[in-house]
Design a protein around this motif. Structure first.
Motif, PDB file in Angstrom:
ATOM      1  N   MET A 288       0.832  -1.204   0.000  1.00 19.73           N
ATOM      2  CA  MET A 288       0.000   0.000   0.000  1.00 19.73           C
ATOM      3  C   MET A 288       0.867   1.255   0.000  1.00 19.73           C
ATOM      4  SD  MET A 288      -1.731   2.492   2.390  1.00 19.73           S
ATOM      5  CE  MET A 288      -0.601   2.021   3.609  1.00 19.73           C
ATOM      6  N   ILE A 289       1.930   1.251   0.786  1.00 15.77           N
ATOM      7  CA  ILE A 289       2.822   2.413   0.858  1.00 15.77           C
ATOM      8  C   ILE A 289       3.560   2.606  -0.470  1.00 15.77           C
ATOM      9  CG2 ILE A 289       4.951   3.259   1.941  1.00 15.77           C
ATOM     10  CD1 ILE A 289       3.857   2.028   4.575  1.00 15.77           C
ATOM     11  N   ILE A 290       4.012   1.522  -1.060  1.00 14.11           N
ATOM     12  CA  ILE A 290       4.708   1.606  -2.348  1.00 14.11           C
ATOM     13  C   ILE A 290       3.770   2.153  -3.421  1.00 14.11           C
ATOM     14  CG2 ILE A 290       5.727   0.233  -4.205  1.00 14.11           C
ATOM     15  CD1 ILE A 290       6.907  -1.580  -1.968  1.00 14.11           C
ATOM     16  N   LYS A 291       2.539   1.657  -3.476  1.00 11.06           N
ATOM     17  CA  LYS A 291       1.578   2.145  -4.467  1.00 11.06           C
ATOM     18  C   LYS A 291       1.296   3.634  -4.285  1.00 11.06           C
ATOM     19  CE  LYS A 291      -0.882  -2.175  -5.377  1.00 11.06           C
ATOM     20  NZ  LYS A 291      -2.164  -2.895  -5.209  1.00 11.06           N
ATOM     21  N   ALA A 292       1.170   4.083  -3.035  1.00  9.65           N
ATOM     22  CA  ALA A 292       0.931   5.504  -2.767  1.00  9.65           C
ATOM     23  C   ALA A 292       2.131   6.343  -3.195  1.00  9.65           C
ATOM     24  CB  ALA A 292       0.632   5.714  -1.283  1.00  9.65           C
ATOM     25  N   HIS A 293       3.321   5.835  -2.967  1.00  5.92           N
ATOM     26  CA  HIS A 293       4.539   6.558  -3.357  1.00  5.92           C
ATOM     27  C   HIS A 293       4.639   6.667  -4.879  1.00  5.92           C
ATOM     28  CE1 HIS A 293       8.541   8.177  -2.855  1.00  5.92           C
ATOM     29  NE2 HIS A 293       9.025   7.261  -3.675  1.00  5.92           N
ATOM     30  N   ILE A 294       4.340   5.590  -5.574  1.00  4.81           N
ATOM     31  CA  ILE A 294       4.358   5.603  -7.041  1.00  4.81           C
ATOM     32  C   ILE A 294       3.315   6.581  -7.571  1.00  4.81           C
ATOM     33  CG2 ILE A 294       3.839   4.234  -9.114  1.00  4.81           C
ATOM     34  CD1 ILE A 294       5.139   1.838  -7.609  1.00  4.81           C
ATOM     35  N   ALA A 295       2.115   6.554  -7.011  1.00  5.80           N
ATOM     36  CA  ALA A 295       1.057   7.469  -7.457  1.00  5.80           C
ATOM     37  C   ALA A 295       1.470   8.919  -7.262  1.00  5.80           C
ATOM     38  CB  ALA A 295      -0.242   7.175  -6.713  1.00  5.80           C
ATOM     39  N   ALA A 296       2.078   9.235  -6.120  1.00  9.19           N
ATOM     40  CA  ALA A 296       2.527  10.605  -5.858  1.00  9.19           C
ATOM     41  C   ALA A 296       3.636  11.004  -6.836  1.00  9.19           C
ATOM     42  CB  ALA A 296       3.024  10.725  -4.412  1.00  9.19           C
ATOM     43  N   TYR A 297       4.553  10.104  -7.096  1.00 11.57           N
ATOM     44  CA  TYR A 297       5.637  10.376  -8.044  1.00 11.57           C
ATOM     45  C   TYR A 297       5.080  10.634  -9.438  1.00 11.57           C
ATOM     46  CZ  TYR A 297       9.898   9.842 -10.765  1.00 11.57           C
ATOM     47  OH  TYR A 297      10.945  10.069 -11.619  1.00 11.57           O
ATOM     48  N   GLU A 298       4.145   9.774  -9.870  1.00 12.81           N
ATOM     49  CA  GLU A 298       3.581   9.927 -11.212  1.00 12.81           C
ATOM     50  C   GLU A 298       2.728  11.185 -11.323  1.00 12.81           C
ATOM     51  OE1 GLU A 298       3.466   5.557 -13.201  1.00 12.81           O
ATOM     52  OE2 GLU A 298       1.788   6.022 -11.872  1.00 12.81           O
ATOM     53  N   THR A 299       2.079  11.586 -10.272  1.00  9.85           N
ATOM     54  CA  THR A 299       1.313  12.832 -10.283  1.00  9.85           C
ATOM     55  C   THR A 299       2.246  14.014 -10.527  1.00  9.85           C
ATOM     56  OG1 THR A 299      -0.401  11.959  -8.822  1.00  9.85           O
ATOM     57  CG2 THR A 299      -0.169  14.350  -8.904  1.00  9.85           C
ATOM     58  N   LYS A 300       3.400  13.967  -9.904  1.00 10.70           N
ATOM     59  CA  LYS A 300       4.369  15.062 -10.033  1.00 10.70           C
ATOM     60  C   LYS A 300       5.166  14.983 -11.331  1.00 10.70           C
ATOM     61  CE  LYS A 300       8.300  17.153  -7.675  1.00 10.70           C
ATOM     62  NZ  LYS A 300       9.232  17.066  -6.547  1.00 10.70           N
ATOM     63  N   ASN A 301       5.534  13.779 -11.769  1.00 13.44           N
ATOM     64  CA  ASN A 301       6.494  13.608 -12.861  1.00 13.44           C
ATOM     65  C   ASN A 301       5.946  12.954 -14.122  1.00 13.44           C
ATOM     66  OD1 ASN A 301       9.028  14.466 -11.414  1.00 13.44           O
ATOM     67  ND2 ASN A 301       8.268  12.891 -10.043  1.00 13.44           N
ATOM     68  N   GLY A 302       4.710  12.517 -14.104  1.00 20.26           N
ATOM     69  CA  GLY A 302       4.152  11.817 -15.250  1.00 20.26           C
ATOM     70  C   GLY A 302       4.234  10.311 -15.089  1.00 20.26           C
ATOM     71  N   ALA A 303       3.480   9.632 -15.910  1.00 17.80           N
ATOM     72  CA  ALA A 303       3.380   8.174 -15.826  1.00 17.80           C
ATOM     73  C   ALA A 303       4.729   7.508 -16.091  1.00 17.80           C
ATOM     74  CB  ALA A 303       2.349   7.658 -16.814  1.00 17.80           C
ATOM     75  N   ILE A 304       4.982   6.460 -15.362  1.00 19.06           N
ATOM     76  CA  ILE A 304       6.180   5.643 -15.559  1.00 19.06           C
ATOM     77  C   ILE A 304       5.784   4.509 -16.499  1.00 19.06           C
ATOM     78  CG2 ILE A 304       7.874   4.149 -14.456  1.00 19.06           C
ATOM     79  CD1 ILE A 304       7.278   5.696 -11.828  1.00 19.06           C
ATOM     80  N   LYS A 305       6.489   4.388 -17.590  1.00 17.09           N
ATOM     81  CA  LYS A 305       6.207   3.313 -18.536  1.00 17.09           C
ATOM     82  C   LYS A 305       7.138   2.156 -18.250  1.00 17.09           C
ATOM     83  CE  LYS A 305       4.476   6.396 -22.135  1.00 17.09           C
ATOM     84  NZ  LYS A 305       3.766   7.156 -21.191  1.00 17.09           N
ATOM     85  N   VAL A 306       6.564   0.968 -18.102  1.00 12.96           N
ATOM     86  CA  VAL A 306       7.335  -0.226 -17.794  1.00 12.96           C
ATOM     87  C   VAL A 306       7.002  -1.310 -18.810  1.00 12.96           C
ATOM     88  CG1 VAL A 306       7.758  -2.015 -16.058  1.00 12.96           C
ATOM     89  CG2 VAL A 306       7.294   0.321 -15.325  1.00 12.96           C
ATOM     90  N   ASP A 307       8.031  -1.910 -19.389  1.00 10.42           N
ATOM     91  CA  ASP A 307       7.847  -3.028 -20.320  1.00 10.42           C
ATOM     92  C   ASP A 307       8.168  -4.309 -19.572  1.00 10.42           C
ATOM     93  OD1 ASP A 307       7.672  -4.823 -22.386  1.00 10.42           O
ATOM     94  OD2 ASP A 307       9.273  -3.931 -23.582  1.00 10.42           O
ATOM     95  N   LEU A 308       7.147  -5.039 -19.171  1.00  6.32           N
ATOM     96  CA  LEU A 308       7.331  -6.272 -18.399  1.00  6.32           C
ATOM     97  C   LEU A 308       7.887  -7.401 -19.241  1.00  6.32           C
ATOM     98  CD1 LEU A 308       4.109  -6.194 -16.210  1.00  6.32           C
ATOM     99  CD2 LEU A 308       6.409  -5.492 -15.580  1.00  6.32           C
ATOM    100  N   ASN A 309       7.881  -7.265 -20.548  1.00  6.22           N
ATOM    101  CA  ASN A 309       8.394  -8.316 -21.431  1.00  6.22           C
ATOM    102  C   ASN A 309       9.913  -8.348 -21.490  1.00  6.22           C
ATOM    103  OD1 ASN A 309       5.827  -9.226 -22.150  1.00  6.22           O
ATOM    104  ND2 ASN A 309       5.646  -7.602 -23.663  1.00  6.22           N
ATOM    105  N   THR A 310      10.590  -7.286 -21.003  1.00  2.77           N
ATOM    106  CA  THR A 310      12.042  -7.224 -21.072  1.00  2.77           C
ATOM    107  C   THR A 310      12.709  -7.746 -19.809  1.00  2.77           C
ATOM    108  OG1 THR A 310      12.107  -4.950 -20.223  1.00  2.77           O
ATOM    109  CG2 THR A 310      11.997  -5.251 -22.627  1.00  2.77           C
ATOM    110  N   LYS A 311      11.962  -8.139 -18.832  1.00  2.00           N
ATOM    111  CA  LYS A 311      12.521  -8.591 -17.545  1.00  2.00           C
ATOM    112  C   LYS A 311      12.823 -10.064 -17.576  1.00  2.00           C
ATOM    113  CE  LYS A 311      11.964  -4.541 -15.768  1.00  2.00           C
ATOM    114  NZ  LYS A 311      12.942  -3.637 -15.625  1.00  2.00           N
TER     115      LYS A 311
END
Length: 60
Positions: free
Chosen positions: A37-60
């Motif tokens: 829950m804390i990680i999701k809230a941190h990501i949401a706050a970051y993306e609100t300030k900096n824009g969406a983070i694009k992640v390609d799960l196929n490259t992992k």
């Protein structure tokens, strides 16, 4: 466990973990769910300030 769930090892001081466990218990969550829950809230706050983070799960 769903196919989208990954395992992650966290090294943390025992004193901090016990305090975190206390908080999780008071929120009626497991330590894992409290941390998620804390990680999701941190990501949401970051993306609100900096824009969406694009992640390609196929490259992992």
């Amino acid at each position: 466990m769903s196919s989208n769930t990954s395992k992650f090892t966290l090294r943390i001081d025992q004193h901090i973990l016990e305090k975190f466990r206390y908080i999780a218990d008071n929120n009626f969550r497991t330590v894992n769910k409290e941390l998620e829950m804390i990680i999701k809230a941190h990501i949401a706050a970051y993306e609100t300030k900096n824009g969406a983070i694009k992640v390609d799960l196929n490259t992992k």
